[in-house]
Motif scaffolding. Structure first.
Motif, PDB file in Angstrom:
ATOM      1  N   VAL A 171       0.872  -1.198   0.018  1.00  0.00           N
ATOM      2  CA  VAL A 171      -0.105   0.006   0.061  1.00  0.00           C
ATOM      3  C   VAL A 171       1.010   1.298   0.034  1.00  0.00           C
ATOM      4  CG1 VAL A 171      -1.516   1.412   1.243  1.00  0.00           C
ATOM      5  CG2 VAL A 171      -1.778  -1.134   1.088  1.00  0.00           C
ATOM      6  N   ALA A 194       1.311   3.752  -3.028  1.00  0.00           N
ATOM      7  CA  ALA A 194       0.871   5.292  -2.829  1.00  0.00           C
ATOM      8  C   ALA A 194       1.860   6.226  -3.019  1.00  0.00           C
ATOM      9  CB  ALA A 194       0.432   5.373  -1.162  1.00  0.00           C
ATOM     10  N   LEU A 211      -6.247  12.651  -1.110  1.00  0.00           N
ATOM     11  CA  LEU A 211      -5.213  11.894  -2.064  1.00  0.00           C
ATOM     12  C   LEU A 211      -4.630  12.348  -3.123  1.00  0.00           C
ATOM     13  CD1 LEU A 211      -7.541   8.714  -2.919  1.00  0.00           C
ATOM     14  CD2 LEU A 211      -5.124   8.417  -2.113  1.00  0.00           C
ATOM     15  N   LEU A 259      -0.779  12.710  -3.673  1.00  0.00           N
ATOM     16  CA  LEU A 259      -0.172  11.665  -4.080  1.00  0.00           C
ATOM     17  C   LEU A 259      -0.334  11.350  -5.509  1.00  0.00           C
ATOM     18  CD1 LEU A 259      -0.190   9.698  -0.853  1.00  0.00           C
ATOM     19  CD2 LEU A 259       1.762  10.642  -1.613  1.00  0.00           C
ATOM     20  N   VAL A 260      -1.415  11.323  -5.807  1.00  0.00           N
ATOM     21  CA  VAL A 260      -1.781  10.691  -6.962  1.00  0.00           C
ATOM     22  C   VAL A 260      -2.756  11.888  -7.783  1.00  0.00           C
ATOM     23  CG1 VAL A 260      -3.025   8.811  -8.163  1.00  0.00           C
ATOM     24  CG2 VAL A 260      -2.179   8.705  -6.036  1.00  0.00           C
ATOM     25  N   VAL A 298      -5.672   5.106  -8.907  1.00  0.00           N
ATOM     26  CA  VAL A 298      -6.042   4.551  -7.723  1.00  0.00           C
ATOM     27  C   VAL A 298      -7.034   3.283  -7.676  1.00  0.00           C
ATOM     28  CG1 VAL A 298      -7.712   5.014  -5.569  1.00  0.00           C
ATOM     29  CG2 VAL A 298      -6.560   6.768  -6.898  1.00  0.00           C
TER      30      VAL A 298
END
Lengths: 217, 363
Positions: free
Chosen positions: B43, B47, B194, B197-198, B204
């Motif tokens: 994870v 991530a 989120l 990070l992304v 995702v």
């Protein structure tokens, strides 16, 4: 097999080196030298002793001379290409394949010097002969190797690894099936067909058509 | 093989050591052997990966997504190659087949990503049942060639006779992916916490699938079932004499591995909204072999790194000013160097460095 080891031989490396040097010199000289080029290959023959050993008899040993001329950017360019071809038939065995029977032809072109001469003569010669023969049949592009690798591999395996005769039989089988499917209006299935046949042979007789018994589990 | 020390005695010994000495290495080994920590590491890995990749390695999120997809494929392939010791040279048929099944399902049945994923994976599993049933009658090189044959057969089937389904050489272009669970736009952005990070919902989705796949592979490989796979790899005959039905286990390993390929293939169709015919070609099977070997055969995380490195060279290094055009050559050199210096791949190399730093611990 030590065919054309001595003297009268043409090999690709020497040819390419010569062509490279000539082209390099041509560039240095302002390209003037490139206008008239001659590419001449010596004849390639299988020595009599080797012919006997392999059971080959000579059908054709000749050279072919072609001249090309073209006008590029107002300058005449002439090229002469002389290539050698030798064709041998093997008389020891014959494969009866219906109406299309006849002598099986092998063609040898130049071997290569160096460590791998023995291997490359045995492998590269038929492989490059395939290139020469197959060239006009398929589109020549950088992917031609990728496309032919798998069928060639399969041919060897279903013929029986280590059996030249097997490879010939398997090659003829696959080729005939493919042509048959195309001729009978099933062109879409022609490629699928040869793989289906290959899978069938591998499942029924995994050591290959002419291969000897091996542990296949 | 890197999984060797994980047999019962070594783990028990490591546990005992951890309680007695409490050294960092032992505590780390103790932590590492637990399932939850493997999942947690994955994870954290997925991530932070796009952030690091995009900022320090010239990457972009779409490629990071693709890397994870091929990572899933490679993890599955490693179950077969690394743990069961079977070299399949036709895994493209499951990857590409699932991609086509997913694509066709999305166009004509339902566009829900989860259902599409399920359909593609189910197709791969059923196909693997048939192909495995036939191919596994033979071992060694004959198995490899049989799988290759089935792979090529499927390629030419898709190219011509089934072109009415697959759209032939143009590839399947009518992939239609709807929103996830009816509300989340899979090709859209992500909400605030989120988004640091992304930047992409698709990543995702793929990342969650990656974590689930790794967790699943980890669970399988550390179960008694996975131990049987390893027993078959080490000595098939001995496993048979112990009383195991080797053939059945081999078939299940093949099917499990194809299920991973199916997940990856379906995600590939969802990600690209397109299924190229080349996804069935034998070069695709070759690619996955290279990725797995590069990453480290017989390790859980290795193949993820192998897939990442392969795609990095293919997509990023190939864009470098002078080196770019030589990327095939670079890949070849990397492969040779990896195999010569680290026969256990990148993961073997990482383990080697870790052992030097930590001091050998349990290897």
């Amino acid at each position: 097999m030590t065919a054309n080891r001595d003297g009268n031989e043409w090999n690709r490396r020497r040819f390419l080196a010569m062509a490279g040097v000539t082209a390099g010199a041509g560039m240095l000289a302002g390209c003037g030298g490139l206008a008239n080029q001659e590419f001449i290959a010596d004849t390639v023959v299988l020595p009599a002793a080797d012919q006997e050993e392999l059971g080959f008899t000579s059908l054709v040993e000749e050279t072919d001379r072609r001249e090309y001329s073209r006008s590029v950017a107002g300058q005449d360019v002439n090229a002469t290409v002389e290539s050698a071809i030798s064709v041998y038939a093997q008389t020891e065995f014959e494969v009866d394949f219906g109406d299309s029977g006849g002598p099986l032809l092998f063609r040898f072109d130049g071997g290569e010097d160096g460590l791998f001469a023995e291997v490359s003569e045995k492998l590269a010669a038929p492989a490059s002969a395939f290139g020469v023969v197959g060239g006009p049949l398929a589109n020549v592009n950088p992917n031609i190797g990728t496309e032919q690798l798998v069928p060639a591999f399969l041919t060897v395996v279903i013929g029986g690894v280590g059996k030249i005769e097997g490879a010939v039989v398997a090659g003829l089988m696959l080729g005939t099936l493919q042509v048959l499917l195309i001729q009978t209006g099933n062109a879409a299935w022609s490629q699928v067909g040869i793989y289906a046949l290959a899978a069938l042979v591998l499942l029924v007789r995994p050591q290959g058509l002419l291969g000897s018994e091996v542990d296949v589990s | 093989m890197s999984d060797e020390p994980r047999d019962a005695t070594a783990t028990a010994a490591a546990d005992a050591d951890a309680e007695v000495t409490g050294g960092f290495a032992d505590r780390w080994a103790n932590f590492r052997d637990r399932e939850i920590s493997t999942v947690l590491l994955t994870v954290v890995g997925v991530a932070v990966f796009p952030f690091l990749f995009n900022n320090f390695l010239d990457g972009y999120t779409q490629l990071a997504t693709l890397m994870l997809i091929y990572g899933i494929f490679a993890v599955g392939f490693d179950i077969l190659l690394g743990y069961t010791g079977l070299l399949s040279f036709g895994h493209a048929v499951f990857f590409g087949g699932a991609a086509y099944a997913a694509g066709i399902f999305s166009a004509s049945v339902s566009s829900s990503p989860l259902l599409v994923l399920l359909a593609g994976t189910a197709f791969a599993v059923l196909l693997a049942w048939i192909v495995g049933f036939l191919s596994l009658r033979r071992g060694g090189i004959y198995f490899a060639i049989l799988t290759l044959t089935f792979g090529q057969m499927s390629f030419y089937l898709a190219a011509s006779p089934l072109a009415f389904l697959t759209n032939g050489e143009n590839g399947f272009t009518s992939v239609d992916i709807g929103s996830l669970l009816g509300v989340i736009d899979i090709h859209g952005g992500v909400p605030f916490p989120l988004s640091m990070l992304v930047d992409n919902m698709l990543y995702v989705f793929v990342a969650v699938m990656t974590v689930l796949s790794v967790a699943m592979a980890n669970r399988i490989l550390h179960s008694p079932y996975g131990t049987v796979f390893r027993a078959i790899r080490e000595n098939e005959r001995r496993a048979e004499f112990v009383g195991l039905n080797v053939w059945r286990y081999k078939l299940m390993a093949f099917i499990i591995s194809a299920a991973f390929a199916g997940i990856a293939g379906s995600l590939f169709a969802i990600e690209g909204n397109y299924v190229p015919l080349e996804s069935l070609y034998w070069t695709e099977s070759g690619r996955i072999v290279i990725m797995t070997v590069l990453g480290g055969v017989g390790s859980l995380f290795g193949p993820l790194f192998g897939a990442g490195l392969y795609l990095y060279i293919e997509n990023i290094v190939s864009g470098f000013p002078t080196l770019g055009p030589f990327w095939h050559l670079i890949l070849g050199v990397v492969f040779v160097v990896a195999v010569v210096l680290f026969p256990d791949g990148i993961w073997g190399g990482i383990n080697y460095v870790r052992d030097m730093v930590v001091g050998g611990e349990d290897e």
